[in-house]
Design an enzyme around this catalytic site. Structure first.
Site, PDB file in Angstrom:
ATOM      1  N   ILE A 243       1.322   1.386   6.025  1.00 43.16           N
ATOM      2  CA  ILE A 243       1.987   1.559   7.323  1.00 43.16           C
ATOM      3  C   ILE A 243       3.382   2.111   7.053  1.00 43.16           C
ATOM      4  O   ILE A 243       4.204   1.436   6.419  1.00 43.16           O
ATOM      5  CB  ILE A 243       2.081   0.219   8.079  1.00 43.16           C
ATOM      6  CG1 ILE A 243       0.681  -0.381   8.275  1.00 43.16           C
ATOM      7  CG2 ILE A 243       2.781   0.416   9.420  1.00 43.16           C
ATOM      8  CD1 ILE A 243       0.692  -1.812   8.819  1.00 43.16           C
ATOM      9  N   GLU A 244       3.614   3.331   7.496  1.00 43.97           N
ATOM     10  CA  GLU A 244       4.902   3.992   7.224  1.00 43.97           C
ATOM     11  C   GLU A 244       5.842   3.865   8.415  1.00 43.97           C
ATOM     12  O   GLU A 244       5.479   3.332   9.469  1.00 43.97           O
ATOM     13  CB  GLU A 244       4.633   5.451   6.841  1.00 43.97           C
ATOM     14  CG  GLU A 244       3.777   5.527   5.573  1.00 43.97           C
ATOM     15  CD  GLU A 244       3.492   6.939   5.100  1.00 43.97           C
ATOM     16  OE1 GLU A 244       3.683   7.904   5.864  1.00 43.97           O
ATOM     17  OE2 GLU A 244       3.048   7.063   3.937  1.00 43.97           O
TER      18      GLU A 244
ATOM     19  N   CYS B 244       2.850  -0.694   1.561  1.00 41.30           N
ATOM     20  CA  CYS B 244       1.608  -0.245   0.921  1.00 41.30           C
ATOM     21  C   CYS B 244       0.404  -1.022   1.460  1.00 41.30           C
ATOM     22  O   CYS B 244       0.532  -2.159   1.929  1.00 41.30           O
ATOM     23  CB  CYS B 244       1.681  -0.484  -0.587  1.00 41.30           C
ATOM     24  SG  CYS B 244       2.804   0.590  -1.472  1.00 41.30           S
TER      25      CYS B 244
ATOM     26  N   GLU C 292      -1.939  -2.423  -0.250  1.00 37.83           N
ATOM     27  CA  GLU C 292      -2.184  -3.652  -1.007  1.00 37.83           C
ATOM     28  C   GLU C 292      -1.366  -4.808  -0.444  1.00 37.83           C
ATOM     29  O   GLU C 292      -1.870  -5.906  -0.237  1.00 37.83           O
ATOM     30  CB  GLU C 292      -1.815  -3.459  -2.489  1.00 37.83           C
ATOM     31  CG  GLU C 292      -2.674  -2.454  -3.233  1.00 37.83           C
ATOM     32  CD  GLU C 292      -2.159  -1.035  -3.146  1.00 37.83           C
ATOM     33  OE1 GLU C 292      -1.556  -0.661  -2.119  1.00 37.83           O
ATOM     34  OE2 GLU C 292      -2.361  -0.282  -4.119  1.00 37.83           O
TER      35      GLU C 292
ATOM     36  N   CYS D  14       0.931   0.497  -6.875  1.00 39.35           N
ATOM     37  CA  CYS D  14       2.286   0.814  -7.352  1.00 39.35           C
ATOM     38  C   CYS D  14       2.866  -0.404  -8.065  1.00 39.35           C
ATOM     39  O   CYS D  14       2.327  -1.522  -7.971  1.00 39.35           O
ATOM     40  CB  CYS D  14       3.175   1.247  -6.189  1.00 39.35           C
ATOM     41  SG  CYS D  14       3.776  -0.123  -5.174  1.00 39.35           S
TER      42      CYS D  14
ATOM     43  N   CYS E 278       3.558  -3.479  -5.865  1.00 39.16           N
ATOM     44  CA  CYS E 278       2.343  -4.210  -5.455  1.00 39.16           C
ATOM     45  C   CYS E 278       1.732  -4.975  -6.619  1.00 39.16           C
ATOM     46  O   CYS E 278       1.164  -6.050  -6.434  1.00 39.16           O
ATOM     47  CB  CYS E 278       1.325  -3.249  -4.845  1.00 39.16           C
ATOM     48  SG  CYS E 278       1.835  -2.677  -3.206  1.00 39.16           S
TER      49      CYS E 278
HETATM   50  N1  THU Z   1       0.667   3.719  -1.254  1.00 39.28           N
HETATM   51  C1  THU Z   1      -0.125   2.614  -1.062  1.00 39.28           C
HETATM   52  O1  THU Z   1      -0.314   2.155   0.069  1.00 39.28           O
HETATM   53  N2  THU Z   1      -0.700   2.056  -2.151  1.00 39.28           N
HETATM   54  C2  THU Z   1      -0.651   2.567  -3.415  1.00 39.28           C
HETATM   55  O2  THU Z   1      -1.259   2.013  -4.314  1.00 39.28           O
HETATM   56  C3  THU Z   1       0.131   3.777  -3.688  1.00 39.28           C
HETATM   57  C4  THU Z   1       0.965   4.269  -2.564  1.00 39.28           C
HETATM   58  C5  THU Z   1       1.233   4.374  -0.067  1.00 39.28           C
HETATM   59  C6  THU Z   1       2.712   4.256   0.155  1.00 39.28           C
HETATM   60  C7  THU Z   1       2.970   5.451   1.046  1.00 39.28           C
HETATM   61  O3  THU Z   1       2.649   5.106   2.373  1.00 39.28           O
HETATM   62  C8  THU Z   1       1.949   6.475   0.583  1.00 39.28           C
HETATM   63  O4  THU Z   1       0.956   5.751  -0.134  1.00 39.28           O
HETATM   64  C9  THU Z   1       2.520   7.574  -0.309  1.00 39.28           C
HETATM   65  O5  THU Z   1       3.230   7.041  -1.368  1.00 39.28           O
END
Ligand code: THU
Length: 138
Positions: free
Chosen positions: A46-47, A56, A58, A89, A92
């Site tokens: 969710i951005e 993220c 996760e 990442c 996470c």
């Molecule tokens: N992102 C995740 O949700 N999980 C990951 O394991 C890697 C990155 C998301 C963060 C951001 O919304 C988008 O991917 C690009 O980085």
């Protein structure tokens, strides 16, 4: 984890990915965690217009589990639409480490041409965790 459970968790992660809110990165990710009692909780990334506030997939899934009273996570599956394989990442990995089972490692299930399993300890060696705060390392 057996093949059927692994596939079910990955299916849940892929479904969760369809709820991603990613207007800035256009990089949808989905995650599904399995808790100690076998429950499954899902999340997507969710951005936000204020970019650093993105959460993220996760962490969204982990926090859903914790919010329902589950603080022991046995496995997490992660999927991303734009790449065959995505790994959690660093942030996470640390959050996953907080909720790993007392009696074993947390399994990270990665999407790809073949679904693979990795122990969290391999992705985050020598992790700092709750036991360190209690002076229990070593
Ligand atoms: N992102 C995740 O949700 N999980 C990951 O394991 C890697 C990155 C998301 C963060 C951001 O919304 C988008 O991917 C690009 O980085």
């Amino acid at each position: 984890m057996n093949d059927m459970d692994t596939q079910a968790l990955m299916d849940a992660a892929r479904e969760a990915m369809t709820h991603a809110y990613v207007p800035y990165s256009d990089f949808p990710v989905g995650a599904a965690v399995q808790t100690a009692d076998g429950s499954i909780f899902t999340g997507a990334n969710i951005e936000n217009a204020s970019y650093p506030l993105a959460c993220c997939a996760e962490r969204t899934a982990i926090y859903a589990a914790v919010n329902h009273g589950h603080t022991e996570i046995r496995a997490v599956a992660v999927a991303a639409a734009r790449v065959p394989t995505v790994t959690p990442c660093g942030g996470c990995r640390q959050v996953l480490n907080e909720f790993k089972p007392d009696d074993g490692d947390l399994i990270v299930i990665l999407d790809g041409p073949t679904i693979t399993q990795r122990p969290l300890a391999e992705l985050l060696p020598d992790a700092f965790g709750p036991r360190d705060l209690a002076g229990e390392r070593g």
